[in-house]
Design a protein around this motif. Structure first.
Motif, mmCIF file in Angstrom:
data_model
loop_
_atom_site.group_PDB
_atom_site.id
_atom_site.type_symbol
_atom_site.label_atom_id
_atom_site.label_comp_id
_atom_site.label_asym_id
_atom_site.label_seq_id
_atom_site.Cartn_x
_atom_site.Cartn_y
_atom_site.Cartn_z
ATOM 1 N N GLN A 80 -3.611 -12.755 0.650
ATOM 2 C CA GLN A 80 -2.883 -13.784 -0.098
ATOM 3 C C GLN A 80 -1.699 -14.266 0.740
ATOM 4 O O GLN A 80 -0.563 -13.817 0.543
ATOM 5 N N PRO A 81 -1.945 -15.153 1.675
ATOM 6 C CA PRO A 81 -0.886 -15.607 2.595
ATOM 7 C C PRO A 81 0.285 -16.239 1.845
ATOM 8 O O PRO A 81 0.102 -16.987 0.887
ATOM 9 N N GLY A 82 1.481 -15.923 2.298
ATOM 10 C CA GLY A 82 2.678 -16.533 1.743
ATOM 11 C C GLY A 82 3.173 -15.936 0.449
ATOM 12 O O GLY A 82 4.199 -16.377 -0.086
ATOM 13 N N GLU A 140 1.994 -0.573 7.893
ATOM 14 C CA GLU A 140 1.730 -1.860 8.541
ATOM 15 C C GLU A 140 0.330 -2.362 8.189
ATOM 16 O O GLU A 140 0.129 -3.566 7.970
ATOM 17 N N SER A 192 5.331 -9.996 -1.375
ATOM 18 C CA SER A 192 4.664 -8.718 -1.633
ATOM 19 C C SER A 192 5.568 -7.546 -1.296
ATOM 20 O O SER A 192 6.278 -7.562 -0.281
ATOM 21 N N SER A 232 4.961 -3.381 -0.830
ATOM 22 C CA SER A 232 3.885 -2.390 -0.771
ATOM 23 C C SER A 232 4.452 -1.008 -0.468
ATOM 24 O O SER A 232 5.427 -0.870 0.265
ATOM 25 N N ALA A 243 0.516 -3.734 4.527
ATOM 26 C CA ALA A 243 1.291 -4.965 4.446
ATOM 27 C C ALA A 243 0.534 -6.138 5.082
ATOM 28 O O ALA A 243 0.504 -7.248 4.530
ATOM 29 N N GLN A 244 -0.099 -5.902 6.226
ATOM 30 C CA GLN A 244 -0.829 -6.978 6.895
ATOM 31 C C GLN A 244 -2.075 -7.380 6.116
ATOM 32 O O GLN A 244 -2.427 -8.556 6.036
ATOM 33 N N TYR A 245 -2.738 -6.395 5.502
ATOM 34 C CA TYR A 245 -3.916 -6.715 4.688
ATOM 35 C C TYR A 245 -3.534 -7.618 3.515
ATOM 36 O O TYR A 245 -4.227 -8.606 3.218
ATOM 37 N N LEU A 246 -2.438 -7.309 2.839
ATOM 38 C CA LEU A 246 -2.006 -8.117 1.698
ATOM 39 C C LEU A 246 -1.630 -9.528 2.149
ATOM 40 O O LEU A 246 -1.892 -10.502 1.435
ATOM 41 N N GLN A 247 -1.048 -9.635 3.326
ATOM 42 C CA GLN A 247 -0.694 -10.954 3.843
ATOM 43 C C GLN A 247 -1.943 -11.766 4.178
ATOM 44 O O GLN A 247 -1.995 -12.985 3.948
ATOM 45 N N GLN A 248 -2.974 -11.091 4.693
ATOM 46 C CA GLN A 248 -4.236 -11.774 4.983
ATOM 47 C C GLN A 248 -4.947 -12.193 3.703
ATOM 48 O O GLN A 248 -5.529 -13.281 3.624
#
Length: 573
Positions: A460-462, A450, A465, A467, A453-458
């Motif tokens: 590069q939003p949208g 988690e 991805s 992981s 996944a949350q870091y990658l979303q922060q």
């Protein structure tokens, strides 16, 4: 395990590909020897994806890479083309010629001293011609670097000047059908070199080499229960780019529906003092990218150089490594480590992701060229959590670009696959005390998956991805180069004070594959450089089998590819 392995067949085409492959297979072998160790996690990676079980004529079990390797005359040093694993002196004696003989004596190539140490550690050849191999906890009849070497084996670290060819430090035993030597061209010397795309392309138009490759493909493919596809390691800078183009075309024709992931390898750096070599490099790279992309599911350039064009760019920097980019032995080790990590998704025992799925996720809308990046080692420190480490990067990407396409800052990522390995379970979350407020959303996550996944979303939003988070680190025991910072401990963690960097045995690694608008700029510039050249000045390249019309078509195809990545690139006007 064999039935669920979803096998992959590897092709290595070229001498630098041999360097990268040798390091990669050595790392695979070291990990195999550690499957029974307390700090390894059995079952994360399935070795049967890349390896095949076998048996010698004497009943000795073997476990060798599922590999076809093509290189030039003079690249094997003391290594025999058929290997030493399956030789049978009794059979040789039984079929010996009974007539008169004339003996011609030839001096054997001296074995690299480091390779002698490796072989003495893994087993011996008995008087009856049978290789007596040690058995290790991995349950396979294979030698293992992890068991052959004690901690910090300084006496077994190869002198860098002694490494001339990849076979000087390859530890893994190969199957007799793995190595195919192209006798028509020389690895070294001024004459008889495989320099141009057209030369390499024409090799697989010759029945001798075409039938040789087809026979080896059929041997490996027919024994697979479920073949995912092929991973092709191919030199882009010389004539092997043409060989790679024809090989991927053959794979596409013969094995439709299987994944073909091609890793285009470029050694670095290069200088302005060798104009012909540099222009050939540009031509071969452009022709290789276009033609290999046409026949592959995905193609990714891999290089420590800063650019694909004629202008030399500074090599990439890794803060905790003291590597020499001019040494193929060093640069290939880093690319092998990145490759070992970014290929994790289709090698996991538990994952439903196949090569085809990975390629489809990254290559939609015609974007069949992707970029790679890695953090080697990933800079985690004892006592610090994964959320702490990722928060230190702020809004900057935490990996170093490895595709010679320039810096990705300010560009858009369309899709990415990210793998982080080697972070201990206790460090994956922040382990907050009851009643303590998290300092960031990452610190509030309940699992390492988690967090990532949350870091990658922060970051590069949208972005689409995928992981993966693994406990197993990358093994970097000898013959992996000893170029680590003195601040790294044995597990590759960052310490406050000085340590003994030569004792590093494992490292955490973060690596990514990305479909990025950065390629709009990189491919467009490559096309522009080709368009500005007077090809008539390089008649020798055209004489090797490439027509001027082929080059003009390549320029147009590069522009077409570049347009696929145009959307969202803020740096392009």
């Amino acid at each position: 395990m064999a039935g669920a392995a979803r096998e992959v067949l590897t092709l290595q085409l070229g001498h630098f590909a041999g360097f990268v492959g040798a390091h990669w297979w050595n790392q695979q072998d070291a990990s195999l020897g550690r499957l029974a160790g307390a700090k390894e996690v059995p079952g994360e990676l399935c070795p049967d994806v890349l390896y095949r079980p076998g048996q010698t004529l004497h009943g000795q079990e073997t476990y060798t890479p599922r590999l076809i390797l093509m290189d030039l005359k003079g690249s094997l040093s003391s290594l025999k083309q058929e290997g030493g694993l399956y030789q049978d002196r009794h059979l040789d004696a039984a079929i010996a010629w009974q007539g008169k003989l004339t003996t011609h004596k030839e001096e054997l190539q001296a074995k690299n001293p480091f390779l002698q140490n490796l072989l003495s550690a893994e087993g011996v050849m008995s008087s009856d011609g049978v290789w007596r191999v040690q058995t290790f906890p991995n349950g396979k009849g294979i030698p293992s670097l992890a068991k052959a070497f004690p901690p910090n084996p300084k006496s077994l670290i190869p002198p860098e000047g002694s490494i001339k060819v990849w076979s000087d430090f390859l530890h893994v035993q190969l199957h007799p059908r793995s190595i195919c030597i192209i006798q028509k061209y020389n690895h070294d010397g001024e004459a008889g070199r495989l320099e141009g795309f057209g030369q390499g392309e024409s090799l697989l138009r010759e029945p001798t080499y075409l039938e040789e490759l087809e026979d080896r493909l059929h041997f490996y493919v027919e024994e697979c229960d479920y073949l995912q596809g092929f991973q092709v390691l191919c030199d882009l800078h010389d004539g092997f780019s043409g060989l790679g183009a024809k090989a991927t075309e053959l794979l596409q024709d013969e094995y439709a529906g299987r994944g073909i992931l091609t890793w285009g390898l470029l050694p670095g750096p290069y200088t302005l003092g060798e104009p012909q070599k540099n222009f050939y490099r540009l031509f071969n790279t452009a022709l290789g990218l276009v033609n290999i992309a046409a026949h592959s599911s995905l193609v990714c350039p891999l290089s420590l150089g800063g650019g694909l064009g004629l202008r030399p760019e500074p090599p990439v920097n890794f803060p905790h490594l003291r590597y020499d980019v001019t040494l193929p032995y060093h640069s290939s080790a880093l690319l092998a480590t990145a490759l070992d990590t970014i290929t994790v998704p289709y090698r996991l025992c538990s994952s439903s992701i196949s090569m085809v799925h990975l390629a489809d996720m990254l290559s939609f809308s015609g974007r069949k060229v992707v970029t790679a990046g890695a953090s080697i080692p990933f800079p985690v420190a004892p006592g610090h959590s994964l959320p702490d480490t990722l928060a230190q990067f702020g809004g900057t990407i935490p990996w170093t670009p490895l595709s010679a396409c320039g810096e990705p800052s300010g560009t858009r990522c369309f899709a990415q696959s990210v793998v982080l390995r080697g972070v201990d379970k206790t460090q994956q979350t922040s382990q907050l005390s009851p009643g303590t407020s998290p300092s960031s959303p990452l610190h509030a996550c309940n699992s390492g998956d988690e967090v990532l996944a949350q870091y990658l979303q922060q970051l590069q939003p949208g972005v689409l991805s995928s992981s993966q988070l693994l406990l197993s680190p990358c093994r970097v025991v000898p013959p992996y180069p000893r170029f680590f910072s003195s601040r790294l401990n044995q597990q590759g963690l960052i310490l406050d004070g000085s340590h003994n960097g030569t004792a590093v045995e494992t490292i955490p690694v973060l690596a990514t594959l990305c479909s990025s608008s950065l390629l709009h700029r990189a491919l467009g510039r490559l096309a522009g450089e080709l368009a500005n050249l007077d090809l008539r000045r390089w008649a020798s390249f055209l004489a090797a089998g490439v027509e001027q019309d082929d080059m003009e078509e390549t320029i147009q195809e590069l522009h077409n590819l570049a347009q696929c990545y145009k959307d969202g690139d803020s740096l392009i006007n």
